[in-house]
Design an enzyme around this catalytic site. Structure first.
Site, PDB file in Angstrom:
ATOM      1  CD  GLU A 128      38.501 -73.568  34.604  1.00  0.00           C
ATOM      2  OE1 GLU A 128      38.278 -73.255  33.412  1.00  0.00           O
ATOM      3  OE2 GLU A 128      38.971 -74.664  34.945  1.00  0.00           O
ATOM      4  CG  HIS A 167      37.923 -79.220  41.184  1.00  0.00           C
ATOM      5  ND1 HIS A 167      39.273 -79.068  40.905  1.00  0.00           N
ATOM      6  CD2 HIS A 167      37.280 -78.566  40.188  1.00  0.00           C
ATOM      7  CE1 HIS A 167      39.432 -78.354  39.789  1.00  0.00           C
ATOM      8  NE2 HIS A 167      38.230 -78.043  39.343  1.00  0.00           N
ATOM      9  CE1 TYR A 181      11.854 -85.818  44.926  1.00  0.00           C
ATOM     10  CE2 TYR A 181      12.072 -88.048  45.780  1.00  0.00           C
ATOM     11  CZ  TYR A 181      11.897 -86.685  46.001  1.00  0.00           C
ATOM     12  OH  TYR A 181      11.769 -86.199  47.269  1.00  0.00           O
ATOM     13  CG  HIS A 229      37.250 -79.456  35.017  1.00  0.00           C
ATOM     14  ND1 HIS A 229      37.557 -78.523  34.045  1.00  0.00           N
ATOM     15  CD2 HIS A 229      37.367 -78.813  36.194  1.00  0.00           C
ATOM     16  CE1 HIS A 229      37.855 -77.374  34.625  1.00  0.00           C
ATOM     17  NE2 HIS A 229      37.737 -77.521  35.930  1.00  0.00           N
TER      18      HIS A 229
END
Length: 232
Positions: free
Chosen positions: A93, A114, A133, A175
């Site tokens: 990645e 993940h 919030y 993903h």
């Protein structure tokens, strides 16, 4: 005659300082990856961690269990995507990590997880709205889901770069999640917060449609977050 030796001494000192900083960051990347894995944010060898360094970054290698990674295994990837010298292969990645740094020059670290509930929402294509919030900790009024693209591709990197332009955390469709911060500690803390919010939101959905805080109020919260804690 004295200028050349002084210049050499100055360059040597600069190199020594850079080497110390590189080793510190390598060790911190390893420690962050271990903490991410042991906390359950990324089961097995999933996820990855990087820190901005020089004109590129230092990133976890691919195919090595976090418990086995040493500082020397962390890979330097230059800003142009090249891996100089004889190093391990970087995380698959690496492209979206570089894209994150290019999109956010003010950030110095990336943590990709993940984590269970973030993955559940990402696979359902559900962004995390302002049901609480604390969603504002992402830097916006929600935590969006970025469009799906095959892992390790330039397309996914483009999606991440666009998504992080005005956020510090996003979900990635089918993903996982990505969090950025000025430091590795900040990025990891945000990744934990995203997973907590994802878990809370999935439980709210089990009750029914969530009540959502207005955009106007979230803008107030975002403004207050600028001076939150020790940032004032």
């Amino acid at each position: 005659m004295t200028k050349a030796p002084k210049k050499k001494k100055k360059l040597a000192k600069a190199r020594k300082t850079r080497d110390r900083e590189e080793m510190r960051l390598r060790q911190e990347v390893v420690a962050t990856a271990l903490a991410m894995s042991r906390s359950g944010l990324s089961p097995g060898s999933s996820g990855n961690v990087s820190a901005r360094f020089a004109d590129g970054m230092l990133i976890t290698p691919t195919g090595i269990a976090y418990a086995d990674i040493k500082a020397r295994d962390i890979v330097f990837v230059a800003g142009d995507g090249k891996v100089p010298g004889k190093q391990k292969k970087p995380s698959s990645e690496w492209q979206f990590h570089l894209a994150a740094y290019k999109a956010r020059r003010d950030m110095g670290a990336v943590v990709h997880t993940h984590s269970l509930h973030a993955v559940v929402l990402a696979c359902a294509g559900r962004s995390i709205p302002a049901f609480h919030y604390m969603v504002a900790i992402s830097g916006g009024i929600d935590i969006p889901v970025l469009p799906y693209a095959t892992f390790g591709t330039e397309k996914l990197a483009q999606n991440v770069g666009r998504g992080l332009a005005d956020r510090q955390a996003c979900l990635m469709a089918h993903h996982g999640a990505i969090a950025i911060g000025k430091t590795l500690r900040d990025a990891l803390a945000l990744a934990h917060e995203v997973e907590i919010l994802a878990e809370q939101y999935t439980k709210v959905l089990a009750i029914g449609p969530p009540a959502v805080i207005s955009e106007e109020e979230m803008r107030v919260v975002l403004d207050k977050f600028k001076s939150y804690g020790q940032q004032a």
